[in-house]
Design a protein around this motif. Structure first.
Motif, mmCIF file in Angstrom:
data_model
loop_
_atom_site.group_PDB
_atom_site.id
_atom_site.type_symbol
_atom_site.label_atom_id
_atom_site.label_comp_id
_atom_site.label_asym_id
_atom_site.label_seq_id
_atom_site.Cartn_x
_atom_site.Cartn_y
_atom_site.Cartn_z
ATOM 1 N N MET A 1 36.731 -29.302 11.497
ATOM 2 C CA MET A 1 35.607 -29.091 12.381
ATOM 3 C C MET A 1 35.548 -27.622 12.786
ATOM 4 S SD MET A 1 34.084 -32.085 13.065
ATOM 5 C CE MET A 1 33.240 -31.853 14.601
ATOM 6 N N THR A 2 34.361 -27.200 13.053
ATOM 7 C CA THR A 2 34.128 -25.802 13.382
ATOM 8 C C THR A 2 33.267 -25.713 14.633
ATOM 9 O OG1 THR A 2 34.109 -25.320 11.031
ATOM 10 C CG2 THR A 2 33.223 -23.651 12.468
ATOM 11 N N TRP A 3 33.683 -24.861 15.531
ATOM 12 C CA TRP A 3 32.824 -24.555 16.668
ATOM 13 C C TRP A 3 31.852 -23.471 16.241
ATOM 14 C CZ3 TRP A 3 37.507 -24.033 20.317
ATOM 15 C CH2 TRP A 3 37.784 -25.255 20.907
ATOM 16 N N GLN A 4 30.593 -23.646 16.598
ATOM 17 C CA GLN A 4 29.586 -22.616 16.370
ATOM 18 C C GLN A 4 29.122 -22.157 17.743
ATOM 19 O OE1 GLN A 4 26.476 -23.682 13.611
ATOM 20 N NE2 GLN A 4 27.819 -25.166 12.655
ATOM 21 N N LEU A 5 29.621 -21.035 18.168
ATOM 22 C CA LEU A 5 29.273 -20.504 19.476
ATOM 23 C C LEU A 5 28.174 -19.465 19.306
ATOM 24 C CD1 LEU A 5 32.903 -20.028 20.804
ATOM 25 C CD2 LEU A 5 31.404 -21.985 21.145
ATOM 26 N N ALA A 6 27.019 -19.736 19.866
ATOM 27 C CA ALA A 6 25.869 -18.833 19.724
ATOM 28 C C ALA A 6 25.588 -18.143 21.053
ATOM 29 C CB ALA A 6 24.644 -19.610 19.268
ATOM 30 N N HIS A 7 25.328 -16.857 20.952
ATOM 31 C CA HIS A 7 24.939 -16.061 22.125
ATOM 32 C C HIS A 7 23.646 -15.340 21.778
ATOM 33 C CE1 HIS A 7 24.832 -12.423 24.625
ATOM 34 N NE2 HIS A 7 25.251 -13.260 25.555
ATOM 35 N N ARG A 8 22.658 -15.552 22.584
ATOM 36 C CA ARG A 8 21.345 -14.971 22.302
ATOM 37 C C ARG A 8 20.951 -13.993 23.394
ATOM 38 N NH1 ARG A 8 17.530 -15.879 18.540
ATOM 39 N NH2 ARG A 8 15.477 -15.204 19.110
ATOM 40 N N SER A 9 20.462 -12.844 22.972
ATOM 41 C CA SER A 9 19.822 -11.887 23.866
ATOM 42 C C SER A 9 18.417 -11.685 23.310
ATOM 43 C CB SER A 9 20.623 -10.587 23.916
ATOM 44 O OG SER A 9 20.586 -9.941 22.674
ATOM 45 N N PRO A 10 17.555 -10.961 23.988
ATOM 46 C CA PRO A 10 16.182 -10.814 23.490
ATOM 47 C C PRO A 10 16.087 -10.248 22.066
ATOM 48 C CG PRO A 10 16.303 -10.059 25.750
ATOM 49 C CD PRO A 10 17.705 -10.352 25.318
ATOM 50 N N ASP A 11 16.974 -9.328 21.698
ATOM 51 C CA ASP A 11 16.880 -8.681 20.390
ATOM 52 C C ASP A 11 17.944 -9.126 19.393
ATOM 53 O OD1 ASP A 11 14.768 -7.183 21.281
ATOM 54 O OD2 ASP A 11 16.023 -5.509 21.910
ATOM 55 N N GLN A 12 18.826 -10.030 19.796
ATOM 56 C CA GLN A 12 19.975 -10.294 18.940
ATOM 57 C C GLN A 12 20.475 -11.727 19.094
ATOM 58 O OE1 GLN A 12 22.846 -7.091 18.904
ATOM 59 N NE2 GLN A 12 24.472 -8.559 19.156
ATOM 60 N N LEU A 13 20.950 -12.306 17.990
ATOM 61 C CA LEU A 13 21.641 -13.592 18.006
ATOM 62 C C LEU A 13 22.993 -13.382 17.347
ATOM 63 C CD1 LEU A 13 21.701 -16.728 18.409
ATOM 64 C CD2 LEU A 13 20.886 -16.873 16.050
ATOM 65 N N THR A 14 24.050 -13.766 18.047
ATOM 66 C CA THR A 14 25.398 -13.687 17.499
ATOM 67 C C THR A 14 25.970 -15.092 17.454
ATOM 68 O OG1 THR A 14 25.715 -11.490 18.447
ATOM 69 C CG2 THR A 14 27.693 -12.675 17.778
ATOM 70 N N VAL A 15 26.408 -15.512 16.270
ATOM 71 C CA VAL A 15 27.012 -16.827 16.092
ATOM 72 C C VAL A 15 28.441 -16.620 15.620
ATOM 73 C CG1 VAL A 15 26.857 -19.064 14.949
ATOM 74 C CG2 VAL A 15 24.773 -17.787 15.435
ATOM 75 N N ARG A 16 29.371 -17.236 16.329
ATOM 76 C CA ARG A 16 30.779 -17.181 15.957
ATOM 77 C C ARG A 16 31.169 -18.538 15.395
ATOM 78 N NH1 ARG A 16 30.000 -13.982 20.202
ATOM 79 N NH2 ARG A 16 30.957 -11.938 20.197
ATOM 80 N N PHE A 17 31.753 -18.525 14.199
ATOM 81 C CA PHE A 17 32.219 -19.743 13.550
ATOM 82 C C PHE A 17 33.741 -19.792 13.701
ATOM 83 C CE2 PHE A 17 28.421 -18.330 11.259
ATOM 84 C CZ PHE A 17 27.606 -19.434 11.418
ATOM 85 N N ILE A 18 34.217 -20.724 14.509
ATOM 86 C CA ILE A 18 35.641 -20.810 14.817
ATOM 87 C C ILE A 18 36.192 -22.109 14.231
ATOM 88 C CG2 ILE A 18 37.368 -20.897 16.654
ATOM 89 C CD1 ILE A 18 35.307 -19.381 18.390
ATOM 90 N N PRO A 19 37.104 -22.032 13.249
ATOM 91 C CA PRO A 19 37.666 -23.235 12.629
ATOM 92 C C PRO A 19 38.802 -23.822 13.477
ATOM 93 C CG PRO A 19 38.545 -21.302 11.558
ATOM 94 C CD PRO A 19 37.562 -20.814 12.588
ATOM 95 N N TRP A 20 38.453 -24.473 14.561
ATOM 96 C CA TRP A 20 39.451 -24.942 15.524
ATOM 97 C C TRP A 20 40.364 -26.005 14.949
ATOM 98 C CZ3 TRP A 20 39.796 -29.941 17.255
ATOM 99 C CH2 TRP A 20 38.686 -30.766 17.019
ATOM 100 N N LEU A 21 39.898 -26.830 14.025
ATOM 101 C CA LEU A 21 40.756 -27.869 13.459
ATOM 102 C C LEU A 21 41.857 -27.250 12.599
ATOM 103 C CD1 LEU A 21 41.049 -30.904 13.568
ATOM 104 C CD2 LEU A 21 39.667 -31.063 11.516
ATOM 105 N N THR A 22 41.547 -26.192 11.870
ATOM 106 C CA THR A 22 42.544 -25.493 11.066
ATOM 107 C C THR A 22 43.594 -24.865 11.966
ATOM 108 O OG1 THR A 22 40.857 -25.014 9.407
ATOM 109 C CG2 THR A 22 42.862 -23.717 9.306
ATOM 110 N N TRP A 23 43.164 -24.220 13.026
ATOM 111 C CA TRP A 23 44.106 -23.592 13.950
ATOM 112 C C TRP A 23 44.924 -24.651 14.690
ATOM 113 C CZ3 TRP A 23 40.556 -19.320 16.388
ATOM 114 C CH2 TRP A 23 40.219 -18.404 15.396
#
Length: 165
Positions: A1-23
């Motif tokens: 399973m992977t966490w997809q953490l998204a952070h949005r600002s007016p000009d930008q979208l940042t998505v972090r893919f964190i493989p928590w099950l592997t860790w």
């Protein structure tokens, strides 16, 4: 399973893919190795060949798992600078790819199984840029919709054929 953490600002979208099950698997292996090695480290017992082999195999399996699937992936869609940046961090180092947003033609969602998929950005040159260094597992499409919206495209679902040999 992977966490997809998204952070949005007016000009930008940042998505972090964190493989928590592997860790999490790596943490369980470290606990197991510690449990096996504890009597030897305290001097209560001498180490046999079987224990050395088991510790080496567990450590090797953990390293293999972390190298192949333990990379942290970051996708940044920056409208201010007109750039799409995909970065992955892992035990073997960092890999970074940057493309102009004007080159983005579409977003492909390659479905392997019901909840297992891979996200690829289709570029005008014909190249396919993976957004995460591994297959993602998710039971909803919120992350896919956010990325497609930020790219200004409609996601295209493609069912991958599994081959058995």
């Amino acid at each position: 399973m992977t966490w997809q953490l998204a952070h949005r600002s007016p000009d930008q979208l940042t998505v972090r893919f964190i493989p928590w099950l592997t860790w999490s698997f790596a943490a369980v292996v470290i606990y197991g190795v510690g449990t096996i090695a504890q009597p030897f480290l305290t001097g209560a017992q001498t180490m046999t060949t079987g224990e050395v082999v088991s510790i080496a195999l567990l450590a090797g399996l953990m390293l293999f798992t972390l190298i192949t699937g333990g990379q942290l992936g970051i996708c940044r869609i920056d409208h201010r600078n007109g750039k799409l940046t995909v970065t992955s961090y892992g035990l073997l180092g960092r890999a970074r790819q940057e493309r102009p947003l004007a080159d983005v033609k579409g977003l492909e969602v390659r479905v392997l199984r019901r909840a297992q998929y891979r996200l690829l950005v289709a570029l005008r040159s014909g190249e396919r840029l993976p957004l995460a260094p591994f297959y993602l597992v998710s039971f909803n499409d919120r992350g896919i919709r956010r990325i497609a919206e930020a790219l200004g495209v409609e996601p295209e679902l493609i069912q991958e054929q599994r081959t058995f040999r």
